[in-house]
Design a protein around this motif. Sequence first.
Motif, PDB file in Angstrom:
ATOM      1  N   CYS A 130     -11.779  10.540  -2.607  1.00  0.00           N
ATOM      2  CA  CYS A 130     -11.188   9.826  -1.566  1.00  0.00           C
ATOM      3  C   CYS A 130     -11.903  11.060   0.077  1.00  0.00           C
ATOM      4  O   CYS A 130     -12.115  10.707   0.575  1.00  0.00           O
ATOM      5  CB  CYS A 130      -9.594   9.572  -1.430  1.00  0.00           C
ATOM      6  SG  CYS A 130      -9.412   8.520  -2.234  1.00  0.00           S
ATOM      7  N   CYS A 203      -3.380  11.892  -1.316  1.00  0.00           N
ATOM      8  CA  CYS A 203      -4.091  12.379  -2.630  1.00  0.00           C
ATOM      9  C   CYS A 203      -4.321  13.515  -3.165  1.00  0.00           C
ATOM     10  O   CYS A 203      -4.432  14.411  -4.046  1.00  0.00           O
ATOM     11  CB  CYS A 203      -4.356  11.004  -2.978  1.00  0.00           C
ATOM     12  SG  CYS A 203      -5.764  11.149  -1.742  1.00  0.00           S
ATOM     13  N   HIS A 235      -8.322   4.521   0.292  1.00  0.00           N
ATOM     14  CA  HIS A 235      -8.463   5.043  -0.722  1.00  0.00           C
ATOM     15  C   HIS A 235      -8.905   4.232  -1.186  1.00  0.00           C
ATOM     16  O   HIS A 235      -8.804   2.797  -1.448  1.00  0.00           O
ATOM     17  CB  HIS A 235      -7.198   5.889  -0.759  1.00  0.00           C
ATOM     18  CG  HIS A 235      -6.871   6.997  -0.160  1.00  0.00           C
ATOM     19  ND1 HIS A 235      -6.894   8.201  -0.284  1.00  0.00           N
ATOM     20  CD2 HIS A 235      -6.780   6.492   1.907  1.00  0.00           C
ATOM     21  CE1 HIS A 235      -6.979   8.628   0.552  1.00  0.00           C
ATOM     22  NE2 HIS A 235      -6.727   8.084   2.255  1.00  0.00           N
ATOM     23  N   CYS A 239      -6.214   5.009  -6.984  1.00  0.00           N
ATOM     24  CA  CYS A 239      -5.475   6.120  -6.254  1.00  0.00           C
ATOM     25  C   CYS A 239      -4.646   5.235  -5.534  1.00  0.00           C
ATOM     26  O   CYS A 239      -3.027   5.552  -5.536  1.00  0.00           O
ATOM     27  CB  CYS A 239      -6.814   7.141  -4.722  1.00  0.00           C
ATOM     28  SG  CYS A 239      -5.503   7.902  -3.685  1.00  0.00           S
TER      29      CYS A 239
HETATM   30 ZN   LIG Z   1      -6.867   9.052  -2.518  1.00  0.00          ZN
END
Ligand SMILES: [Zn+2]
Length: 705
Positions: A130, A203, A235, A239
């Motif tokens: 991401c 994340c 994302h 995720c």
């Molecule tokens: Zn992410």
Amino acid sequence: MQFSAAYDVFLEILHRINQRLRQALKRDTVNWRMLNTCPACFYKLDDEPALDFEWLVSIDGNNSLKRWDSSIYGTTARSDSRTARSDYWIHADAVDKFENEVKSRQTDLRNDDDWEDEPTDPDHPGAFTCVNRWRNAGPDSRKKMFAVFQESGIFIASCRHRFVLLACDMIRSGELAKYLIAIIDKLLTVYGKNGGCAYDIGCAFSKTLANSTLGPRAHDLGFRMMVGAFHGHAHNRRCQLDWHPMYISGTGHTEGEGCEHIFSASNELARSTRHANRFHRHQAIEEHFAFWDADKYAALSNYLWTHYREALKSVRLLTAELETIKAELRLSDNDFPGFFDQERIYLDGLKQPAPRDRLSIRYVEVLDELAERRAEWDLARESGNNALNGVHIGSLEQMHDALKQARIRVNSSYAKLQHAEGLVAHCETLLSVDERWLIGGDEYKRFKEEATLGKYRTALDELEHLVVMRLFELSKLSLSGTGYKLRQQISKALQRRSDTIRNAINRYNIQAASLIPPRQTIAWKDIAEYSFLGEFDLLRDSRTDIQDKDWARPAHREATTKYFKLCRACEEIIRLNIEIRRLRTAIHDETIDTSAVIDELLVANPLLAAELKRQWRSRAAINAVHTYRLDQIERLFGFSGISGIGTRLANPAFSRPVNTNGASSAQAENPDSSASEFHDIEALDREEHEVVTEDMADFLYSIND
Ligand SMILES: [Zn+2]
Ligand SMILES: [Zn+2]
């Protein structure tokens, strides 16, 4: 110059008076501001039900409030030994404690910042980063900071009611992680257990945090990172299942996007901080934050009121919708968490082809290219041989031109052919192919299908990238602080972007149709629904026919989303019930305390008493509005909280144990479906939210045909 000096003196006087008042009110204890700025978040009562998250904040960085390094002009800055007056700031020393926390990685020259990327596991394309997406599409704050700025920006933390909790200078260093770690360190010290924190790339950052020296402490205190609700859509799907607040139990309607709103207002300070000295820059920012927080306090009961009605409405609508859907599809509440788990297992199981297979796919592609180039070269020679056909024999000039054209075409097609030959030979060496594969042969056919999929995926990737960019632009458009002119510019950019997206959709649909069996095509209306971004990861995998699976059926997916939304809405009501009583109790206690202090001061220090009375008048007026609003909420049909006041928890070192599910992911309880029979609540008067929605709707209308 004179004005600036006078202003400094003025603020210094105010500062000293307030210092004395703080003393008189016993508000000069450590971290008093952080523990009291937002009563809804931090005025904990002794008999509250336990919440999954005892505190919820968001953090973000922004580089508009930078300050020029005066050595750039070849001058030395006048020294100013004064330091910031407020306790918003985390000191550089506290930040530097966490220097070099980020483990060394291979240096990647394209990396402007220093995030440890999520591990790119070739076996799990679902785990693709991401972070890169943020780099490519994200706001400018993610882009490189310039060395000419002494302080290149700030990081802040805010609560879900958008009070500013902490701020921290970014000082001419590429290493961003240390600022975030220092902020979290302070938050953990002041607020303790079971905290939740949203960040754009929470994340990826959670791994950085876990590997830092703060990692074990954050873990022991049940601290959990997540991503913001709006930007979370950008994302990847796998995720989102772990980090999007919609899937995290206990988040309620906390968006985790508060910092962006604070920044969109503080950007107006940028002109004055750029050339100020350090002291004046801090002064401007903290004055701004103090006003901002006063505004947020004045708006607090309105926040509670609008969110309460919104949550009641969501519960009512979603419960009704889900009941119908469950009856129709013969599902029960237990099925939805099951679908969620199955999707997660499926995404974890996605595998990219092995490296040798990937090379074979590439080989098939270059074989195709070679065949194409050879055909072109044949054609070029053929037309070269016939170059003089149709040219008037007598005209030497025309003959010369025709031959020259033919020669150029033959030469260039030959160069391209040679290039393709080179590529083929290179692949053959890598794959140790002795005998060239025949086009249409068995080996060729085996990988040709994959190669077609590759083109399809490229088209899909391109489309996804454009939609993510659009999401970021839309999010800027929706910020209340974005000025008219900027709004116009963004609108224009979005108009251009939507043309590009239309083209990308066409390219994608061509590729999707050419697959056997053909893949689902995409229409503009799908893209306009930004939560559709989560679907890209499912489209990317075309080998397994997921449409057979229960969890993947569109009707089930929609119902699962509604189920999680309902869970969050029910939690929001529970949280608001607590926040409403906290605010009421805080107002009650503050009134008693302040009156007592005023009485004491009237004897001991009448001047100070007069000043406190003056300040109390406006605060009491705001509190009166709050009380009126709180009464209104308690009269709402469907209100389920405890009316009246409580007792503040004496020791904010909370009595409840640490969440054990802290670092793990979402799980949902059964939503309370008894909440289904609410009266129709009148139209929502949610000012800010409504403006945003209107803007979005206007915009979407203007580009949608
Ligand atoms: Zn992410
Ligand atoms: Zn708050």
